[in-house]
Design a protein around this motif. Structure first.
Motif, PDB file in Angstrom:
ATOM      1  N   LYS A 198       0.784  -1.215   0.196  1.00  0.00           N
ATOM      2  CA  LYS A 198      -0.112   0.029  -0.175  1.00  0.00           C
ATOM      3  C   LYS A 198       0.898   1.246   0.020  1.00  0.00           C
ATOM      4  O   LYS A 198       0.414   2.271   0.111  1.00  0.00           O
ATOM      5  CB  LYS A 198      -0.802  -0.105   1.140  1.00  0.00           C
ATOM      6  CG  LYS A 198      -2.147  -1.004   1.353  1.00  0.00           C
ATOM      7  CD  LYS A 198      -2.920  -0.840   2.404  1.00  0.00           C
ATOM      8  CE  LYS A 198      -4.030  -1.919   2.386  1.00  0.00           C
ATOM      9  NZ  LYS A 198      -5.010  -1.729   3.264  1.00  0.00           N
ATOM     10  N   VAL A 199       2.292   1.087   0.043  1.00  0.00           N
ATOM     11  CA  VAL A 199       3.014   2.338   0.134  1.00  0.00           C
ATOM     12  C   VAL A 199       4.350   2.124  -0.623  1.00  0.00           C
ATOM     13  O   VAL A 199       4.902   1.195  -0.857  1.00  0.00           O
ATOM     14  CB  VAL A 199       3.471   2.667   1.828  1.00  0.00           C
ATOM     15  CG1 VAL A 199       4.148   4.062   1.599  1.00  0.00           C
ATOM     16  CG2 VAL A 199       2.353   2.508   2.570  1.00  0.00           C
ATOM     17  N   ALA A 243      -1.123   4.931  -6.200  1.00  0.00           N
ATOM     18  CA  ALA A 243      -1.510   3.795  -4.926  1.00  0.00           C
ATOM     19  C   ALA A 243      -3.116   3.587  -5.347  1.00  0.00           C
ATOM     20  O   ALA A 243      -3.700   2.443  -5.128  1.00  0.00           O
ATOM     21  CB  ALA A 243      -1.401   4.444  -3.752  1.00  0.00           C
ATOM     22  N   THR A 244      -3.847   4.550  -5.609  1.00  0.00           N
ATOM     23  CA  THR A 244      -5.370   4.594  -5.708  1.00  0.00           C
ATOM     24  C   THR A 244      -6.010   3.895  -6.903  1.00  0.00           C
ATOM     25  O   THR A 244      -6.593   2.756  -6.950  1.00  0.00           O
ATOM     26  CB  THR A 244      -5.976   5.888  -5.662  1.00  0.00           C
ATOM     27  OG1 THR A 244      -5.483   6.502  -4.385  1.00  0.00           O
ATOM     28  CG2 THR A 244      -7.557   5.595  -5.895  1.00  0.00           C
ATOM     29  N   PRO A 290      -1.535  13.032 -19.303  1.00  0.00           N
ATOM     30  CA  PRO A 290      -2.925  13.431 -18.799  1.00  0.00           C
ATOM     31  C   PRO A 290      -2.730  14.662 -17.652  1.00  0.00           C
ATOM     32  O   PRO A 290      -1.729  14.936 -17.065  1.00  0.00           O
ATOM     33  CB  PRO A 290      -3.266  12.132 -17.804  1.00  0.00           C
ATOM     34  CG  PRO A 290      -2.104  11.302 -17.395  1.00  0.00           C
ATOM     35  CD  PRO A 290      -0.953  11.867 -18.669  1.00  0.00           C
ATOM     36  N   THR A 291      -3.773  15.206 -17.568  1.00  0.00           N
ATOM     37  CA  THR A 291      -3.851  16.562 -16.765  1.00  0.00           C
ATOM     38  C   THR A 291      -5.058  16.553 -15.812  1.00  0.00           C
ATOM     39  O   THR A 291      -5.368  17.440 -15.072  1.00  0.00           O
ATOM     40  CB  THR A 291      -3.818  17.901 -17.656  1.00  0.00           C
ATOM     41  OG1 THR A 291      -4.999  17.893 -18.162  1.00  0.00           O
ATOM     42  CG2 THR A 291      -2.635  18.020 -18.478  1.00  0.00           C
ATOM     43  N   SER A 292      -5.691  15.391 -15.695  1.00  0.00           N
ATOM     44  CA  SER A 292      -7.012  15.537 -14.790  1.00  0.00           C
ATOM     45  C   SER A 292      -6.880  13.928 -14.230  1.00  0.00           C
ATOM     46  O   SER A 292      -6.446  12.986 -14.388  1.00  0.00           O
ATOM     47  CB  SER A 292      -8.374  15.798 -15.609  1.00  0.00           C
ATOM     48  OG  SER A 292      -8.671  14.606 -16.452  1.00  0.00           O
ATOM     49  N   LEU A 293      -8.074  13.972 -13.280  1.00  0.00           N
ATOM     50  CA  LEU A 293      -8.090  12.771 -12.392  1.00  0.00           C
ATOM     51  C   LEU A 293      -9.301  11.985 -12.523  1.00  0.00           C
ATOM     52  O   LEU A 293      -9.734  11.384 -11.776  1.00  0.00           O
ATOM     53  CB  LEU A 293      -7.712  13.211 -10.978  1.00  0.00           C
ATOM     54  CG  LEU A 293      -6.426  13.591 -10.465  1.00  0.00           C
ATOM     55  CD1 LEU A 293      -6.224  14.072  -9.163  1.00  0.00           C
ATOM     56  CD2 LEU A 293      -5.175  12.309 -10.740  1.00  0.00           C
ATOM     57  N   SER A 294      -9.940  12.237 -13.646  1.00  0.00           N
ATOM     58  CA  SER A 294     -11.206  11.682 -13.633  1.00  0.00           C
ATOM     59  C   SER A 294     -11.264  10.092 -13.422  1.00  0.00           C
ATOM     60  O   SER A 294     -10.747   9.407 -14.117  1.00  0.00           O
ATOM     61  CB  SER A 294     -11.912  12.095 -15.164  1.00  0.00           C
ATOM     62  OG  SER A 294     -13.203  11.311 -15.402  1.00  0.00           O
ATOM     63  N   GLY A 295     -12.398   9.996 -12.492  1.00  0.00           N
ATOM     64  CA  GLY A 295     -12.742   8.767 -12.347  1.00  0.00           C
ATOM     65  C   GLY A 295     -12.010   7.785 -11.220  1.00  0.00           C
ATOM     66  O   GLY A 295     -12.462   6.684 -10.689  1.00  0.00           O
ATOM     67  N   LEU A 296     -11.239   8.772 -10.442  1.00  0.00           N
ATOM     68  CA  LEU A 296     -10.628   8.200  -9.061  1.00  0.00           C
ATOM     69  C   LEU A 296     -11.433   8.737  -7.922  1.00  0.00           C
ATOM     70  O   LEU A 296     -12.047   9.702  -8.006  1.00  0.00           O
ATOM     71  CB  LEU A 296      -9.275   8.478  -9.175  1.00  0.00           C
ATOM     72  CG  LEU A 296      -8.212   7.982 -10.250  1.00  0.00           C
ATOM     73  CD1 LEU A 296      -6.765   8.350  -9.817  1.00  0.00           C
ATOM     74  CD2 LEU A 296      -8.331   6.361 -10.196  1.00  0.00           C
ATOM     75  N   LEU A 309      -6.512  10.870  -0.836  1.00  0.00           N
ATOM     76  CA  LEU A 309      -6.208  11.828   0.147  1.00  0.00           C
ATOM     77  C   LEU A 309      -5.482  10.832   1.395  1.00  0.00           C
ATOM     78  O   LEU A 309      -4.702  11.221   2.039  1.00  0.00           O
ATOM     79  CB  LEU A 309      -7.390  12.432   0.603  1.00  0.00           C
ATOM     80  CG  LEU A 309      -6.888  13.575   1.967  1.00  0.00           C
ATOM     81  CD1 LEU A 309      -6.112  14.363   1.613  1.00  0.00           C
ATOM     82  CD2 LEU A 309      -8.451  14.374   2.253  1.00  0.00           C
ATOM     83  N   GLU A 310      -6.181   9.597   1.425  1.00  0.00           N
ATOM     84  CA  GLU A 310      -5.667   8.724   2.631  1.00  0.00           C
ATOM     85  C   GLU A 310      -4.467   8.124   2.130  1.00  0.00           C
ATOM     86  O   GLU A 310      -3.484   8.003   3.197  1.00  0.00           O
ATOM     87  CB  GLU A 310      -6.700   7.447   2.565  1.00  0.00           C
ATOM     88  CG  GLU A 310      -6.310   6.470   3.535  1.00  0.00           C
ATOM     89  CD  GLU A 310      -6.984   5.170   3.454  1.00  0.00           C
ATOM     90  OE1 GLU A 310      -6.780   4.189   4.369  1.00  0.00           O
ATOM     91  OE2 GLU A 310      -7.760   5.058   2.836  1.00  0.00           O
TER      92      GLU A 310
END
Length: 379
Positions: A166-167, A273-274, A322-328, A334-335
């Protein structure tokens, strides 16, 4: 592979006292490597008696010429090399795979003079460097990065390590190589996506340290995307020079200066990670969207204006990033950011731009600021 004249090799020194070394940025010219490596090894206690080497590469690179060229260069100076091939991909950057390489060194009867030689991208460099740093409490390390991303980033500076599930990069060490050999011709074998990932890190150097270099990238985008060797050697050498200067002043991240190299990485690592390592976002792509996100955050703090971010977005988009995070999931990002190594006292610390060519490490953004930003970007 034809051998260009010696003038086609740029030498970038990394000044670290008795741990100093050179980064050689070449266009082919592998016939010059044995003498350069031999000189580098002779400057070190462990390297003087080196007669064995472990070449670590992955299943993709093993099919190319570069492991063989590296083996030939080692043989020319009397070093017998054994090869270890691991699966390609981020999953190989693990304690389990490192353990198999430790066993390989044991089977070779490796002593503290055995040379570890990662040949490949950043995963091989980080993994091989970690093995070199920890086996027998430290073996000499010679880096042969073959991807643009590894050439401008992970091969220089001595940060090595592996991931936990996870890290990212949480288990590691500082272990400087004896030398780094970069042949920009290896970028001719890269898929377009891999080349673009490397360009994200190149853009980063312009934002954090060198505004004229950012302008140069804007002007030369077409030639860079066409993989013109002279332009690739220029951007690799300049990126290495900028990183070497930072590393020489803050090798172990004790003054805060080296933290500037993490622009785009705090949010970028959360994105990786996400999305899952090896998933929708490769490292360079995650760094690209991380830079945009962190620039937007700097806007919210009043550090830069919207025109700054739009200029960054244009160049990244020109390089196909890419320049956006759409879909995550913003909460999951944040976690993950909460586990970043730069954090202090429970506060997420980020590197944010003040102007082109200058960034600062700060914990000024609150958790609410971060949550709001990520929610906007993930829509």
């Amino acid at each position: 592979m034809p051998s260009p004249p010696e003038a086609s090799t740029t030498t970038v020194p990394v000044a670290l006292g008795d741990r100093s070394y050179d980064v050689f940025v070449a266009e082919g010219g592998w016939d010059a490597l044995p003498a350069r490596l031999d000189a580098a090894l002779r400057r070190t206690w462990a390297g003087k008696s080196c007669r064995k080497a472990l070449i670590i590469t992955d299943s993709n690179v093993a099919a190319l010429a570069y492991p063989g060229l590296t083996r030939d260069a080692l043989a020319a100076i009397g070093i017998d090399a054994t090869a270890a091939v691991v699966p390609a991909g981020e999953a190989s950057k693990s304690l389990d795979v490192a353990a198999t390489l430790f066993e390989k060194l044991v089977a070779m009867a490796a002593d503290r003079h055995a040379l570890v030689v990662p040949v490949g991208g950043g995963v091989m460099g980080d993994l091989g460097g970690f093995v070199a740093a920890t086996f027998a409490r430290g073996l000499p390390l010679f880096m042969v990065p073959t991807t643009l991303l590894s050439q401008v980033d992970s091969a220089v500076g001595g940060k090595v390590g592996v991931n936990l599930p996870k890290v990212k990069n949480i288990v590691g060490a500082f272990h400087q190589p004896v030398a780094v050999w970069i042949d920009v011709a290896t970028n001719g074998d890269l898929p377009d996506r891999e080349l673009r990932c490397g360009l994200a890190e190149v853009v980063k150097y312009g934002v954090i340290l060198d505004a004229p270099f950012f302008e140069e990238l804007e002007a030369d985008a077409d030639a860079i995307l066409a993989r013109r060797p002279d332009r690739l050697r220029r951007i690799v050498a300049r990126s290495c020079e900028l990183k070497a200067d930072v590393v020489s002043k803050d090798e172990r991240e004790q003054t805060g200066l080296r933290a500037v190299l993490n622009f785009g990485h705090t949010i970028g690592h959360g994105v990786e990670a996400t999305a899952g390592y090896g998933g929708a976002f490769q490292h360079g792509e995650a760094v690209a969207v991380g830079m945009v996100a962190e620039s937007r955050l700097a806007e919210r703090l009043g550090w830069v204006d919207a025109a700054f971010t739009e200029r960054l977005v244009r160049l990244l988009a020109r390089f196909g990033l890419p320049t956006s995070l759409s879909g995550l999931d913003p909460a999951a990002i944040l976690e993950s950011m909460g586990r970043d190594k730069k954090n202090k006292g429970g506060r997420v610390r980020l590197v944010l731009p003040r102007r082109m060519g200058h960034v600062e490490l700060t914990d000024a953004p609150s958790a609410d600021d971060l949550r709001s930003l990520l929610e906007d970007l993930c829509r």
